[in-house]
Design a protein around this motif. Sequence first.
Motif, short mmCIF file in Angstrom:
data_model
loop_
_atom_site.label_atom_id
_atom_site.label_comp_id
_atom_site.label_asym_id
_atom_site.label_seq_id
_atom_site.Cartn_x
_atom_site.Cartn_y
_atom_site.Cartn_z
N UNK A 193 45.02 38.24 34.98
CA UNK A 193 43.51 38.09 35.38
C UNK A 193 42.61 39.32 35.52
N UNK A 194 43.31 40.50 35.02
CA UNK A 194 42.53 41.63 35.30
C UNK A 194 41.51 42.15 34.08
N UNK A 195 41.83 41.29 33.07
CA UNK A 195 40.75 41.38 31.88
C UNK A 195 39.75 40.21 32.14
N UNK A 221 35.66 32.49 33.33
CA UNK A 221 36.39 31.55 34.26
C UNK A 221 37.38 32.74 35.16
N UNK A 222 37.21 33.88 34.92
CA UNK A 222 37.99 34.85 35.94
C UNK A 222 37.89 34.56 37.28
N UNK A 223 36.62 34.45 37.74
CA UNK A 223 36.37 34.34 39.11
C UNK A 223 36.94 33.02 39.71
N UNK A 224 36.74 31.97 38.93
CA UNK A 224 37.28 30.65 39.50
C UNK A 224 38.88 30.58 39.46
N UNK A 225 39.40 31.33 38.37
CA UNK A 225 40.80 31.40 38.72
C UNK A 225 41.27 32.32 39.72
N UNK A 226 40.63 33.48 40.07
CA UNK A 226 41.21 34.32 41.24
C UNK A 226 40.87 33.33 42.34
N UNK A 227 39.71 32.78 42.68
CA UNK A 227 39.62 31.85 43.78
C UNK A 227 40.76 30.74 43.94
N UNK A 228 40.99 30.20 42.74
CA UNK A 228 42.04 29.22 42.73
C UNK A 228 43.31 29.60 43.32
N UNK A 229 43.69 30.98 42.91
CA UNK A 229 45.25 31.42 42.93
C UNK A 229 44.94 31.94 44.41
N UNK A 244 45.15 40.02 44.88
CA UNK A 244 43.90 40.81 44.80
C UNK A 244 43.81 41.89 44.99
N UNK A 245 44.82 42.33 46.13
CA UNK A 245 45.29 43.92 46.27
C UNK A 245 45.59 44.57 44.74
N UNK A 246 46.62 43.83 44.19
CA UNK A 246 47.13 44.57 42.94
C UNK A 246 45.75 44.59 42.03
N UNK A 247 45.15 43.57 41.96
CA UNK A 247 43.78 43.38 41.14
C UNK A 247 43.02 44.65 41.39
N UNK A 248 42.85 44.87 42.44
CA UNK A 248 41.79 46.17 42.80
C UNK A 248 42.54 47.50 42.42
N UNK A 279 55.42 37.60 41.45
CA UNK A 279 54.43 36.63 41.13
C UNK A 279 52.90 37.05 41.16
N UNK A 280 52.46 37.82 42.00
CA UNK A 280 51.33 38.33 42.55
C UNK A 280 51.05 39.44 41.46
N UNK A 281 51.76 40.33 41.08
CA UNK A 281 51.70 41.07 40.06
C UNK A 281 51.59 40.73 38.65
N UNK A 282 52.32 39.87 38.35
CA UNK A 282 52.08 38.82 36.89
C UNK A 282 50.92 38.26 36.99
N UNK A 283 50.31 37.52 38.20
CA UNK A 283 49.09 36.86 37.84
C UNK A 283 47.83 37.84 37.69
N UNK A 284 48.17 38.99 38.68
CA UNK A 284 47.02 40.09 38.58
C UNK A 284 46.88 40.87 37.25
#
Length: 290
Positions: A91-93, A97-105, A170-174, A83-88
Motif C-alpha cells: 500500500x505504500x505506492x 483506492x489506497x485510502x480505502x484499502x488502508x481504512x479496510x485493513x 500504519x506505523x510501517x507505512x509511515x 503481515x503488517x509489513x507485507x501489506x504496508x
Amino acid sequence: MNKESSAGVVFCMPFIIGFFVFLIVPMGLSLYYSFCDYDILSPPKFVGFKNYIEMFTADATFWQSIKATFYFAFVSVPLRLIFALIVAMILVKPTKLTGIYRAAYYLPSIIGGSVAVSILWKRMFAPDGVINSLLGIAGIDTKFPWLGDTRTAIWTLILLAVWQFGSSMLIFLSALKQIPKELYEAADVDGANKFTKFFRVTLPLLTPTIFFNLVMQMINGFLAFTQSLIITQGKPMNTTLFYAVYMYQQSFSFNNAGYASAMAWTMLIMIGVTTLILFKTKKFWVYEQG
C-alpha cells in the motif's frame, strides 16, 4: 508563583488528581493486597509471601497459563508484524483506492478486541460454522471442532490476533515513506534487484520501527484477555487459558483477590524483564541511523 504558573498548575490538576486517584493509589493497594488473604467482601488479612509461594510451588494452572500466554505472544506477534509489513509495502505506492484499502485493513484493529468480534469468531470456528462449511464446499467433508481440540484451539486465537495488524501496518507505512528515495536510486545504479533493495536498504532502515512495534505488540500479547475469555474460556484443558483470564478468574470467580493481585505484580515483572531483554538485544540488530 506568577499568574501564568498558577494557571498552569490549575489546568494540570485534573490530570494529576486522576493520575494519583486512578493509577498510583490502586497500584499501591494492589501491592498491599498481594501480601494478603483478601476475598473482596472481607477485610484483608496480611499473610506475607504466602500468595507468591503458593503461586510458584503449588499452582499448576498458574504455570499452564504462563505457557499458553507466552506461546500466544511469541507466535502471534511475529506473524502479525510480518503481515503488517507485507501489506504496508503493497500500500505504500499511492493509488486512487489506497485510502480505502488502508481504512479496510486498519478496521480490524479497531473492532478486533471487541466482544462482538470474539463471538463472531467463535461461531466461525464452531463445528457447524463458516470455516467447516467452506471446507465442505471445497470437497473436504468435516465437522472438525477447532475450538475443542488441544492442537488447534490456540491457533484460532492466534489467527484472530494476526488479523488485527492494522495499527502496526500504519506505523510501517509511515516509516516506509521516510526512507530517502535516493538510496533506492543508488541501489538501482549498482544493479540491485528488488530482494537486494529490500534486505539491504528497506529492512535495515525499518529496524527501529520493527523494534517499536515488537515491544508494543509483545506487551499487548502478554495482556491478551477478551479472545480467551469469550471464545474458549481457557478450554480445552487450559491450553488457551491466558494469564489475564486466570487472574480474572482468581479475583472474580474464586473470590481470591489477594492471589490475583500477586499474579498482577508477577506479570508486571515478567513484562518488565521481557522488555529489558528486548532493549538489551537492540544494539545487535537495530540500525540507529548513524
